[in-house]
Design a protein around this motif. Structure first.
Motif, short mmCIF file in Angstrom:
data_model
loop_
_atom_site.label_atom_id
_atom_site.label_comp_id
_atom_site.label_asym_id
_atom_site.label_seq_id
_atom_site.Cartn_x
_atom_site.Cartn_y
_atom_site.Cartn_z
N UNK A 122 11.68 -47.57 58.62
CA UNK A 122 11.24 -48.03 57.31
C UNK A 122 9.77 -48.44 57.37
N UNK A 123 9.13 -48.60 56.21
CA UNK A 123 7.71 -48.95 56.22
C UNK A 123 7.38 -50.19 57.06
N UNK A 124 8.26 -51.19 57.07
CA UNK A 124 7.97 -52.42 57.81
C UNK A 124 8.53 -52.41 59.23
N UNK A 125 9.18 -51.32 59.61
CA UNK A 125 9.80 -51.26 60.95
C UNK A 125 8.79 -50.79 61.98
N UNK A 126 8.62 -51.54 63.06
CA UNK A 126 7.59 -51.19 64.05
C UNK A 126 8.00 -50.01 64.93
N UNK A 127 7.00 -49.33 65.48
CA UNK A 127 7.28 -48.17 66.36
C UNK A 127 8.09 -48.59 67.59
N UNK A 128 7.99 -49.87 67.97
CA UNK A 128 8.72 -50.34 69.15
C UNK A 128 10.24 -50.19 68.97
N UNK A 129 10.70 -50.09 67.71
CA UNK A 129 12.15 -49.95 67.48
C UNK A 129 12.70 -48.67 68.07
N UNK A 130 11.82 -47.68 68.26
CA UNK A 130 12.31 -46.41 68.82
C UNK A 130 11.90 -46.26 70.29
N UNK A 131 10.97 -47.10 70.76
CA UNK A 131 10.38 -46.89 72.10
C UNK A 131 11.42 -46.84 73.20
N UNK A 132 12.42 -47.71 73.15
CA UNK A 132 13.36 -47.82 74.27
C UNK A 132 14.57 -46.92 74.12
N UNK A 133 14.59 -46.10 73.07
CA UNK A 133 15.67 -45.11 72.94
C UNK A 133 15.09 -43.70 72.85
#
Ligand code: DX5
Ligand code: ZN
Length: 224
Positions: A122-133
């Motif tokens: 989402x617009x407010x969701x940081x790229x780190x949310x995907x980094x570890x997956x």
């Protein structure tokens, strides 16, 4: 050294903006018009403030097209429904980290079902949310708008996020698709592609156009 070859851009029209009374015809028309994927927005009126459709509609449409089904799950929780969508004909299954409870488990389940796992930011969701997956992901979808409705204006602040994700994906050395959804039109598409996207999801810019083939070619950056 010659400049790097331009990245091919795939176009995924979003069925949300189609004529719901003529869905099979609409899908056949965008397939003929050169679409690469069919984007299907699943909304539950809870995770997002709108309701669309579910597995029975995918199952019905599956007989009418060979396009890969790019299924954007805006439902919470998503995990109990993954098998239903897989059985109904989904190819890519894209989940939001916020839909919970366990992103890693959801991606693992999608892969175990033999489908292509993806994460939506989402617009407010940081790229780190995907980094570890990232090791489990084959599609990263960046929202250019808050999810729930077609026809909204692209949030240009997301261009920096797309560029950052392009770096993160290139660092993996894997062919992870970087897709952008919401507010994609002939004016915004060149900047989105320049930032690093290689898939453009577009609802109103395709289904709202009089000539689908021309609309798709324009978004792709080729001659209409
Ligand atoms: C919005 C959906 C989008 C939507 C895009 O929540 O995820 O796929 O259909 O619509 P446009 O292209 O009109 O912004
Ligand atoms: Zn979508």
């Amino acid at each position: 050294m010659p400049p790097p070859a331009p990245r091919p851009v795939r176009i995924a029209p979003s069925l949300l903006s189609a004529d719901f009374a003529r869905l099979a015809e609409e899908v056949a028309a965008i397939e003929r018009a050169g679409a690469d994927w069919l984007h299907l927005d699943i909304m539950d009126g809870h995770f997002v403030p709108n309701i669309t459709f579910g597995p029975p509609l995918l199952r019905s449409l599956r007989k009418h097209t060979r396009l890969p089904f790019d299924v954007h799950l805006m439902i919470a929780p998503a995990e109990p429904y993954l098998k239903d969508f897989a059985d109904a004909g989904a190819d890519h299954m894209l989940v939001h980290p916020e839909s919970g409870p366990h992103l890693h488990r959801a991606l693992h389940t999608i892969a175990a079902l033999g489908k292509t796992p993806g994460v939506v930011l989402n617009p407010a969701t940081p790229v780190e949310s995907v980094a570890w997956v990232m090791d489990l992901v084959e599609v990263v979808l960046v929202m250019g708008v808050d999810p729930g409705f077609g026809g909204q204006a692209f949030l240009t602040g997301q261009l920096g996020k797309i560029a950052r994700l392009r770096q993160m994906i290139d660092a993996t050395g894997r062919a992870i698709a970087l897709s952008v959804d919401g507010g994609v039109n002939p004016a915004t598409a060149p900047r989105i592609v320049e930032a690093g996207a290689d898939v453009l999801v577009a609802g109103s810019a395709v289904f709202g156009a009089p000539d689908y083939a021309r609309a798709i070619a324009t978004l792709r950056g080729g001659a209409a």
